[in-house]
Scaffold this active site. Structure first.
Site, PDB file in Angstrom:
ATOM      1  N   CYS A  80       0.830  -1.226   0.000  1.00 39.30           N
ATOM      2  CA  CYS A  80       0.000   0.000   0.000  1.00 39.30           C
ATOM      3  C   CYS A  80       0.860   1.270   0.000  1.00 39.30           C
ATOM      4  CB  CYS A  80      -0.971  -0.040   1.181  1.00 39.30           C
ATOM      5  SG  CYS A  80      -2.279   1.198   1.030  1.00 39.30           S
ATOM      6  N   HIS A 168      -3.991  -5.133   0.554  1.00 35.74           N
ATOM      7  CA  HIS A 168      -3.470  -5.565   1.859  1.00 35.74           C
ATOM      8  C   HIS A 168      -3.538  -7.090   1.998  1.00 35.74           C
ATOM      9  CE1 HIS A 168      -2.980  -1.634   3.819  1.00 35.74           C
ATOM     10  NE2 HIS A 168      -3.921  -1.256   2.960  1.00 35.74           N
ATOM     11  N   GLU A 170      -2.462  -8.815   4.346  1.00 36.69           N
ATOM     12  CA  GLU A 170      -2.571  -9.202   5.762  1.00 36.69           C
ATOM     13  C   GLU A 170      -4.005  -9.263   6.266  1.00 36.69           C
ATOM     14  OE1 GLU A 170      -1.461  -6.421   4.484  1.00 36.69           O
ATOM     15  OE2 GLU A 170      -1.869  -4.647   5.706  1.00 36.69           O
ATOM     16  N   SER A 227      -0.217 -14.809  32.354  1.00 35.69           N
ATOM     17  CA  SER A 227       0.604 -15.138  33.528  1.00 35.69           C
ATOM     18  C   SER A 227       0.721 -16.656  33.684  1.00 35.69           C
ATOM     19  CB  SER A 227       0.047 -14.484  34.794  1.00 35.69           C
ATOM     20  OG  SER A 227      -1.193 -15.028  35.166  1.00 35.69           O
TER      21      SER A 227
END
Ligand code: XMP
Length: 511
Positions: A80, A168, A170, A227
């Protein structure tokens, strides 16, 4: 790390993180760096991708990177803005587009016998999002693909391994986008796709062992994915020298403290459960303002954690579940390129005098990769698939002041809702869900009795990162049954409403 790396130079596109994720889905490690602050040793990277940008290359303050170390020297894919940048500054022409070039389009021409386009055909759907268009290719540019409205949708520079695409790859709507990235990275740039979750676990464990030696590490577990996975990696690396602390702030979900503590113990973790509910409730007494409640909880957490950490002799390290989106330096789309680093402290920042060094085994991973790494260590699916839950817990879902009675009511309501989602197979289709206790009583009737009781709101959202969210269209039958169950089972509630606000303009939590 022994793997080939791909460098993504960010020009501030909203999709830059998606590029990194798509590349990583190919088992190729990629890093995002601001275009104006590239890493020192570009030679360490096997290929480079230029992201899109909200900027126009024609504007006076257009981002103007120095690509002399990259272009022609290593394989480069310009997406792009990147594609327009190459054209604009290398003898081509970019102009404002006459037609709207946003959304889905289909390729109408695809060059034959081109390694970059292997498996991509005429008709293939691509995602466009730009207001400028490339009128003329740069010097030595060769047209590779077009759509109906965009003549120069893909091109390459002859004599270089430089490729450029206006659309794009992606974005999922570019149906062959992943194939295109694979063509470029694996077939053209010869990047080895060997960065797998198993390899990550093995290398991270080796690194942690080398770094930590025989040192002791303390980690605050929250019951959440990050965590827990961080703890598991450290556990594999240093076993009993990892001291986990799981604090009950009294604002967790119903039975969560005991259930999750048992689960952690079952995983072999050296974990201590600390029930500090009373201390937190005391600290919250009389507070109604959301930010004051957050502060009181944060401060109390640090005090409790600090007390516990001091009981561990000679602890040297504090482990945190920081993930990649927390540490990516971002390029600001407005006001020129600026670099800000978000700092993230799962434990809210510890007092300086603790002087602990920080270890963050998940710093390089996106959330979905954390889950995959957890799965490759055979961690429990339910633990890895848990919805996000805010640190201040139910305190920010009880509007107004907090009392033990209100916490219990909300825990019961929340349990009916969440268990219902699980039983109906809806839990995994929702990004986050919970109940909110409203500070209003309303009139109802139960049997022949008039009631004047509490109202709860249910919230369920779809999202990818919590930055934006939409409410989930839960089936009416499910809402009907849940509402019935809540009113029948939870004493003190006579009304249930469903929140149908998206973010923005609303937020996910009510406080
Ligand atoms: P909002 O309400 O800002 O929430 O749309 C976005 C995401 O962040 C979570 N959240 C928090 N998490 N401490 C946390 O650890 C907080 O104070 C906090 N406030 C919101 C929220 O649950 C959602 O996932």
């Amino acid at each position: 790390m022994q793997h080939d790396k791909v460098l993504i130079l960010d020009f501030g596109s909203q999709y830059t993180q998606l590029i990194a994720r798509r590349v990583r889905e190919l088992n190729i490690y990629s890093e995002i760096h601001p275009f104006n602050k590239p890493p020192k040793n570009v030679d360490d990277y096997k290929a480079v991708i230029l992201s899109g940008s909200p900027m126009s290359v024609r504007s006076e303050d257009a981002f103007h990177p120095d690509l002399s170390e990259i272009r022609g020297k290593k394989p480069m894919l310009a997406v792009c803005y990147g594609a327009q940048y190459l054209a604009h500054f290398s003898g081509g022409e970019v102009a404002e587009s006459n037609t709207r070039e946003y959304g889905r389009a289909n390729l109408s021409f695809v060059e034959d016998n081109e390694a970059f386009l292997e498996g991509i055909q005429v008709g293939s759907q691509v995602w466009m999002s730009h207001s400028d268009t490339i009128k003329q290719l740069p010097e030595n540019g060769k047209l590779l693909a077009s759509t109906h409205d965009v003549q120069n949708a893909a091109y390459k520079i002859e004599g270089e391994t430089t490729y450029a695409i206006q659309f794009h790859p992606e974005v999922y709507h570019s149906t062959d986008g992943k194939q295109l990235l694979e063509n470029f990275l694996v077939n053209i740039a010869n990047v080895n796709p060997d960065w797998t979750p198993n390899a990550f676990v093995q290398e991270t464990v080796d690194d942690l062992q080398a770094k930590l030696g025989g040192d002791k590490v303390v980690l605050g577990l929250s019951g959440g994915v990050d965590s827990s996975v961080a703890a598991m990696l450290l556990h594999k690396a240093i076993g009993k020298n990892l001291y986990c602390i799981f604090v009950n702030n009294g604002l967790l979900r119903k039975n969560e403290f005991t259930d999750v503590l048992e689960q952690y113990k079952g995983m072999g973790l050296n974990v201590k459960g600390v029930d500090a509910s009373a201390r937190f409730l005391d600290a919250l007494a009389g507070l109604s303002d959301p930010e004051l409640k957050r502060k009181a909880i944060g401060k109390t957490f640090i005090e409790v954690f600090d007390d516990e950490a001091h009981l561990i002799q000679d602890v040297k390290w504090l482990a945190q579940g920081t993930i990649y989106p927390d540490v990516i330096e971002s390029v600001s789309a407005t006001g020129g390129p600026s670099a800000t680093i978000k700092s993230h402290h799962n434990v809210g920042g510890l007092p300086d005098y603790m002087k602990l060094q920080i270890v963050e085994p998940l710093r390089a991973l996106f959330k979905d990769e954390v889950r995959r790494v957890g799965a490759s260590m055979d961690m429990d699916k339910d633990l890895l698939g848990r919805h996000p839950f805010p640190g201040p817990g139910l305190a920010i879902r009880i509007l107004g002041d907090i009392t033990a009675e209100k916490v219990q009511i909300l825990q019961d309501v929340d349990a009916v809702f969440i268990n219902g989602l699980r039983e109906s197979g809806l839990y995994d289709k929702v990004w986050q869900a919970g109940a909110i206790l409203l500070p209003v009583n309303s009139v109802g009737v139960m049997g022949d009795e008039r009631t004047y009781e509490k109202c709860v709101a249910l919230r369920a959202v779809e999202s990818t990162d919590g930055m934006t969210a939409d409410w989930v269209n839960l089936p009416y039958e499910f809402l009907q049954k849940t509402s019935n169950d809540i009113i029948n089972k939870v004493k003190g509630v006579n009304r249930v409403v469903y929140d149908i606000s998206s973010k923005p303009p609303a937020t996910i939590e009510w406080e």
